[in-house]
Design a protein around this motif. Structure first.
Motif, PDB file in Angstrom:
ATOM      1  N   LEU A 270       0.961  -1.086  -0.220  1.00 39.24           N
ATOM      2  CA  LEU A 270      -0.109   0.018   0.138  1.00 39.24           C
ATOM      3  C   LEU A 270       1.018   1.185   0.151  1.00 39.24           C
ATOM      4  O   LEU A 270       2.022   1.003   0.215  1.00 39.24           O
ATOM      5  CB  LEU A 270      -0.966   0.011   1.151  1.00 39.24           C
ATOM      6  CG  LEU A 270      -2.165  -0.874   1.118  1.00 39.24           C
ATOM      7  CD1 LEU A 270      -1.829  -2.264   1.318  1.00 39.24           C
ATOM      8  CD2 LEU A 270      -3.083  -0.519   2.197  1.00 39.24           C
ATOM      9  N   HIS A 271       0.374   2.104  -0.267  1.00 39.47           N
ATOM     10  CA  HIS A 271       1.098   3.496  -0.461  1.00 39.47           C
ATOM     11  C   HIS A 271       0.766   4.447   0.775  1.00 39.47           C
ATOM     12  O   HIS A 271      -0.540   5.160   0.645  1.00 39.47           O
ATOM     13  CB  HIS A 271       0.870   4.243  -1.813  1.00 39.47           C
ATOM     14  CG  HIS A 271       1.064   3.412  -3.005  1.00 39.47           C
ATOM     15  ND1 HIS A 271       2.559   3.102  -3.236  1.00 39.47           N
ATOM     16  CD2 HIS A 271       0.543   2.707  -3.804  1.00 39.47           C
ATOM     17  CE1 HIS A 271       2.339   2.218  -4.282  1.00 39.47           C
ATOM     18  NE2 HIS A 271       1.511   2.029  -4.786  1.00 39.47           N
ATOM     19  N   PRO A 272       1.291   4.722   1.588  1.00 43.87           N
ATOM     20  CA  PRO A 272       0.872   5.621   2.722  1.00 43.87           C
ATOM     21  C   PRO A 272       0.954   7.107   2.292  1.00 43.87           C
ATOM     22  O   PRO A 272       1.805   7.279   1.505  1.00 43.87           O
ATOM     23  CB  PRO A 272       1.692   5.427   4.039  1.00 43.87           C
ATOM     24  CG  PRO A 272       2.245   4.125   3.641  1.00 43.87           C
ATOM     25  CD  PRO A 272       2.273   3.946   2.118  1.00 43.87           C
ATOM     26  N   LEU A 273      -0.209   7.739   2.496  1.00 47.07           N
ATOM     27  CA  LEU A 273      -0.253   9.389   2.068  1.00 47.07           C
ATOM     28  C   LEU A 273      -0.131  10.012   3.671  1.00 47.07           C
ATOM     29  O   LEU A 273      -1.212  10.260   4.266  1.00 47.07           O
ATOM     30  CB  LEU A 273      -1.221   9.764   1.446  1.00 47.07           C
ATOM     31  CG  LEU A 273      -1.323   9.421  -0.067  1.00 47.07           C
ATOM     32  CD1 LEU A 273      -2.624   9.420  -0.725  1.00 47.07           C
ATOM     33  CD2 LEU A 273      -0.324   9.799  -0.848  1.00 47.07           C
ATOM     34  N   GLU A 274       1.054  10.423   4.032  1.00 48.27           N
ATOM     35  CA  GLU A 274       1.224  11.213   5.380  1.00 48.27           C
ATOM     36  C   GLU A 274       1.240  12.639   4.973  1.00 48.27           C
ATOM     37  O   GLU A 274       2.562  12.936   4.762  1.00 48.27           O
ATOM     38  CB  GLU A 274       2.324  10.587   6.031  1.00 48.27           C
ATOM     39  CG  GLU A 274       2.401   9.287   6.421  1.00 48.27           C
ATOM     40  CD  GLU A 274       3.875   8.884   7.031  1.00 48.27           C
ATOM     41  OE1 GLU A 274       3.649   8.772   8.375  1.00 48.27           O
ATOM     42  OE2 GLU A 274       4.688   8.509   6.483  1.00 48.27           O
ATOM     43  N   ASN A 275       0.319  13.315   4.992  1.00 42.50           N
ATOM     44  CA  ASN A 275       0.094  14.776   4.482  1.00 42.50           C
ATOM     45  C   ASN A 275       0.999  14.885   3.215  1.00 42.50           C
ATOM     46  O   ASN A 275       1.687  15.769   3.041  1.00 42.50           O
ATOM     47  CB  ASN A 275       0.709  15.607   5.692  1.00 42.50           C
ATOM     48  CG  ASN A 275      -0.073  15.565   7.008  1.00 42.50           C
ATOM     49  OD1 ASN A 275      -1.040  15.511   7.100  1.00 42.50           O
ATOM     50  ND2 ASN A 275       0.717  15.587   8.278  1.00 42.50           N
ATOM     51  N   ALA A 276       0.464  14.115   2.471  1.00 37.32           N
ATOM     52  CA  ALA A 276       1.173  14.117   1.044  1.00 37.32           C
ATOM     53  C   ALA A 276       0.157  14.073  -0.055  1.00 37.32           C
ATOM     54  O   ALA A 276      -1.172  13.666   0.011  1.00 37.32           O
ATOM     55  CB  ALA A 276       2.025  12.960   0.956  1.00 37.32           C
ATOM     56  N   ARG A 277       0.656  14.036  -1.285  1.00 37.25           N
ATOM     57  CA  ARG A 277      -0.198  14.188  -2.505  1.00 37.25           C
ATOM     58  C   ARG A 277       0.600  13.461  -3.484  1.00 37.25           C
ATOM     59  O   ARG A 277       1.809  13.460  -3.901  1.00 37.25           O
ATOM     60  CB  ARG A 277      -0.494  15.775  -3.038  1.00 37.25           C
ATOM     61  CG  ARG A 277      -1.519  15.765  -4.291  1.00 37.25           C
ATOM     62  CD  ARG A 277      -1.757  17.114  -4.269  1.00 37.25           C
ATOM     63  NE  ARG A 277      -0.426  18.098  -5.107  1.00 37.25           N
ATOM     64  CZ  ARG A 277       0.263  18.809  -4.314  1.00 37.25           C
ATOM     65  NH1 ARG A 277       0.087  19.188  -3.280  1.00 37.25           N
ATOM     66  NH2 ARG A 277       1.389  19.405  -5.100  1.00 37.25           N
ATOM     67  N   THR A 278      -0.265  12.783  -4.507  1.00 40.23           N
ATOM     68  CA  THR A 278       0.191  12.188  -5.670  1.00 40.23           C
ATOM     69  C   THR A 278      -0.651  12.663  -6.796  1.00 40.23           C
ATOM     70  O   THR A 278      -1.708  12.786  -6.640  1.00 40.23           O
ATOM     71  CB  THR A 278       0.489  10.742  -5.529  1.00 40.23           C
ATOM     72  OG1 THR A 278       1.103  10.202  -6.663  1.00 40.23           O
ATOM     73  CG2 THR A 278      -1.304  10.035  -5.522  1.00 40.23           C
TER      74      THR A 278
END
Length: 402
Positions: A270-278
């Motif tokens: 899985l791809h964690p999004l920790e206060n992030a954007r893709t």
């Protein structure tokens, strides 16, 4: 002052709990047995074993007790929690039966008194006692049966796994090429001492059966340490979607060691999004940490996740709790995906959960931002759902240019 207020509130809650417990004991045990009888003693011990197990299960989970002990306590402790709730509600309904008994026609009483007058007063007293005992036992048995049936059905609703729900969400900025893009939204799986690997496998198989373009796991995946729950989480490695599976933390991750779980889900693919954007081909996908992380300096940071993006592109935000919707509106988010509420999980708790959250479940609009809240796939505490069926939602994005 804050500590004193907390102590007073805690004392008030315990007093209310004790009062309700006494009421249920009185109706189920005291009113249905004779004073000093063996049945009253045994029933009292059995009755009060329930709340002891419940508090022990809660304490064991919060304190990180050995996992086998958590499992040993969880099923009886948490099921008693749900059973006690519905037993209380059923007994309150049963008070109507008691009122009907007390308000029986006066003529019936007069006739009975006349019949008993020639035989002395004792039969009248004996008859009243027998009738009261019969009513008490009937109400208690009916309430216990109704509570057990409700909890049994609610447990079945959880263990059979979540059903698939589908909703279409039009986004003004979504390009025509992305029309029909499907996001499988899952939240609140709550793997732990009750729900384990078999349940996780059921959830994964259900998600994969929808053949989504993207999977959004919006928090509260676990209740426990990686060391204990790694086997339960293993099926998540089999999640399949064209554009991958993404994860954001929920409040329960911070009770369980958020950092270790972020790394573990990354290892599972899985791809964690920790206060992030893709930046995906058709829209921006962002994720923020749960507000529970603020106590560890890891709370949601909308500026970091969304501050410098191109606002001409559509945006989808993963955020565990619906309460951050107003921050999402400020940052021009088109769609926020959340969970956390469980839809209330146990009726009538939905009324309380509705007061604490801007949206309890489903799709609502806040300005130019739409918020979708799933009821979640699992359950916290009692593995029981009543009036709030679990779901995995397939959100199909629609382009207004299509």
């Amino acid at each position: 002052m804050g500590i004193l207020l907390g102590v007073l509130i805690g004392a008030a809650v315990l007093a209310a709990f004790g009062g309700l417990l006494w009421y249920v004991w009185r109706r189920v045990i005291r009113d249905t047995t004779e004073r000093g009888s063996r049945w009253r003693r045994v029933g009292t011990v059995a009755f009060f074993a329930g709340p002891v197990l419940m508090f022990a299960a809660l304490a064991a989970e919060r304190a990180g007790a050995p996992f086998f002990l958590q499992q040993l306590l969880a099923w009886p402790g948490f099921l008693w929690m749900a059973f006690a709730l519905y037993l209380l509600l059923a007994l309150l309904v049963g008070e109507l039966v008691r009122l009907a008994y007390r308000a029986r026609p006066a003529i019936e009483d007069e006739a009975r008194r006349a019949d008993e007058a020639g035989e002395g007063a004792q039969p009248q007293e004996s008859g009243d006692v027998t009738r009261r005992l019969f009513v008490a036992r009937t109400v208690a048995a009916g309430a216990a049966t109704a509570a057990a049936a409700t909890v049994g059905y609610g447990t079945y609703n959880v263990l059979r796994g979540p059903k698939i729900k589908r909703v279409t969400v039009p986004l003004a900025k979504l390009p025509r090429a992305a029309h029909g893009f499907r996001i499988a939204v899952v939240s609140d799986i709550h793997l732990g001492p009750v729900l384990g690997e078999n349940f996780a496998r059921r959830v994964v198989d259900t998600i994969n059966s929808t053949q989504p373009d993207l999977i959004a796991v919006v928090g509260d995946l676990v209740d426990g340490d990686v060391e204990d729950l790694a086997p339960a989480a293993r099926p998540l490695a089999d999640l399949r979607a064209k554009h991958g599976a993404y994860f954001v933390t929920g409040n329960h991750e911070y009770f369980s060691g958020a950092e270790q779980w972020v790394e573990h889900v990354r290892d599972l693919g899985l791809h964690p999004l920790e206060n992030a954007r893709t930046e995906l081909p058709y829209f921006d996908l962002a994720g923020v940490n749960d507000v529970q992380g603020e106590g560890e300096g890891e709370g949601p940071d909308f500026g970091k996740a969304l501050g410098d993006r191109d606002r001409s592109r559509a945006s989808v935000l993963m955020a565990h709790q619906p309460v951050v919707i107003h921050d999402a509106v400020k940052h021009g988010v088109d769609l926020q995906l959340s969970g956390h509420t469980h839809g209330g999980q146990l009726w009538p708790n939905n009324f309380i959960a509705d007061l604490a959250n801007p949206t309890l479940a489903g799709l609502e609009r806040y300005g130019d931002t739409q918020l979708y809240v799933t009821r979640g796939a699992g359950a916290w505490g009692p593995p029981v759902r009543v009036g709030a069926p679990s779901d995995i939602t397939v959100v199909e994005l629609a382009s207004r240019h299509a």
